[in-house]
Enzyme design. Structure first.
Site, PDB file in Angstrom:
ATOM      1  N   ILE A   1      80.960  41.570  44.833  1.00 44.50           N
ATOM      2  CA  ILE A   1      80.359  42.690  44.125  1.00 44.50           C
ATOM      3  C   ILE A   1      79.001  42.942  44.770  1.00 44.50           C
ATOM      4  O   ILE A   1      78.440  42.066  45.434  1.00 44.50           O
ATOM      5  CB  ILE A   1      80.219  42.451  42.602  1.00 44.50           C
ATOM      6  CG1 ILE A   1      79.295  41.264  42.297  1.00 44.50           C
ATOM      7  CG2 ILE A   1      81.574  42.254  41.950  1.00 44.50           C
ATOM      8  CD1 ILE A   1      79.035  41.074  40.797  1.00 44.50           C
ATOM      9  N   ASP A   2      78.471  44.144  44.581  1.00 45.74           N
ATOM     10  CA  ASP A   2      77.215  44.524  45.219  1.00 45.74           C
ATOM     11  C   ASP A   2      76.070  43.627  44.762  1.00 45.74           C
ATOM     12  O   ASP A   2      76.079  43.085  43.650  1.00 45.74           O
ATOM     13  CB  ASP A   2      76.856  45.971  44.886  1.00 45.74           C
ATOM     14  CG  ASP A   2      77.843  46.968  45.467  1.00 45.74           C
ATOM     15  OD1 ASP A   2      78.556  46.608  46.424  1.00 45.74           O
ATOM     16  OD2 ASP A   2      77.893  48.099  44.958  1.00 45.74           O
ATOM     17  N   ARG A   3      75.072  43.512  45.614  1.00 40.58           N
ATOM     18  CA  ARG A   3      73.899  42.690  45.308  1.00 40.58           C
ATOM     19  C   ARG A   3      73.243  43.084  43.983  1.00 40.58           C
ATOM     20  O   ARG A   3      72.859  42.216  43.190  1.00 40.58           O
ATOM     21  CB  ARG A   3      72.885  42.819  46.455  1.00 40.58           C
ATOM     22  CG  ARG A   3      71.588  42.056  46.218  1.00 40.58           C
ATOM     23  CD  ARG A   3      70.652  42.237  47.406  1.00 40.58           C
ATOM     24  NE  ARG A   3      69.396  41.536  47.203  1.00 40.58           N
ATOM     25  CZ  ARG A   3      68.418  41.487  48.095  1.00 40.58           C
ATOM     26  NH1 ARG A   3      68.557  42.095  49.264  1.00 40.58           N
ATOM     27  NH2 ARG A   3      67.302  40.838  47.837  1.00 40.58           N
TER      28      ARG A   3
END
Length: 298
Positions: free
Chosen positions: A135-137
């Protein structure tokens, strides 16, 4: 300088070439490994190979001589290991589930020396643990790690066959239309002049579908349950922007920002396998705090 190295694939069948070499060549920087693959210095069965090639049982991988630099492997900071100890939400003999905080990368890279995967391996004292999905940062929430190769392949298969249901919660600006329960528009990756990666809606892109359900709404904000049925990069964020209701705190796609939030308000709420196993990650308290600050009672 190291001699030429040869590897014959057996128990790592199914692993990507870049990930395999990152494991085997621990002292070599990721950037150097990527250059070797892309330039054709690394050969698989005597031929050039792409970075994301899935290795098969019996494949022969040749690695050229390498100049060893002083080991510059970044040490996993104590605060990150401590954070992992407080963020584990599920553990079995096969899987680990972590409620990842916003702002923590799952992988180390050019700008971030270590990632969540490094802290997980350190905390559990197991270098064989692998990241199951990303998942995105700036997105918080549920991330799975595989303790075994079989478990990793099961996750990848479930993703490919759409048997891995991911649900998110997010707060977007504006009042989301009741009639919009699904967005189905293609997405294409591109890079800005400064080489920053972005995604846009484009007819030449890959198919992407996201489902939406309104949980709460005011004239200025909407709290949504979001279910991406495909897994494109930045899919939820770009689909929300496309609809005209960007995720609050999204510094890539919510421009201008109508609301100020120190964190992006997108959270991976749960993952569910086809056998019914569901792992849930509680929504961070700052979601409710933000909502009540912006929508005072009375």
């Amino acid at each position: 300088m190291t001699p030429v190295q040869h590897f014959t694939i057996s128990r790592h069948a199914g692993q990507r070439l870049d990930n395999f070499l990152l494991r085997e060549l621990k002292t070599i920087p990721r950037s150097r490994i990527m250059r070797m693959i892309r330039s054709g210095e690394v050969r698989v069965n005597g031929k050039r190979a792409k970075v994301h090639l899935k290795l098969s049982d019996g494949d022969r991988v040749r690695v050229p001589p390498l100049v060893l630099e002083e080991k510059k492997t970044a040490e996993v900071p104590g605060w990150l290991i401590d954070l992992v100890s407080k963020s584990v939400i599920y553990e079995s003999d096969r899987l680990i589930g972590v409620n990842k905080p916003s702002g923590v990368s799952v992988h180390g890279g050019t700008s971030v020396p270590v990632g969540l995967i490094d802290a997980i391996r350190e905390y559990f004292d197991d270098d064989d643990i692998q990241l199951g999905h990303r998942i995105d940062r700036d997105t918080s929430g549920c991330v799975l790690f595989a303790k075994t190769r079989v478990a990793l392949l099961e996750i990848h298969y479930a993703l490919q066959q759409h048997q891995f249901l991911k649900k998110y919660e997010g707060i977007v600006s504006g009042c989301w239309p009741q009639a919009v329960s699904e967005i189905k528009v293609p997405l294409r990756k591109f890079r800005l002049a400064n080489d920053e990666r972005r995604v846009e809606v484009h007819e030449s892109g890959k198919a992407a579908t996201t489902k939406f359900k309104i949980l709460r709404a005011t004239d200025s904000l909407s709290w949504l349950r979001i279910e991406p049925t495909t897994g494109r990069t930045h899919q939820i964020r770009v689909h929300c922007q496309y609809q005209g209701h960007a995720i609050v705190g999204d510094r890539k796609y919510a421009i201008p920002q109508n609301f100020k939030s120190p964190k992006m308000l997108l959270h991976a709420r749960s993952v569910q396998f086809s056998d019914g196993l569901t792992i849930q990650a509680p929504v961070p308290p700052y979601f409710e705090e933000f909502w009540h600050q912006q929508t005072p009672a009375g």
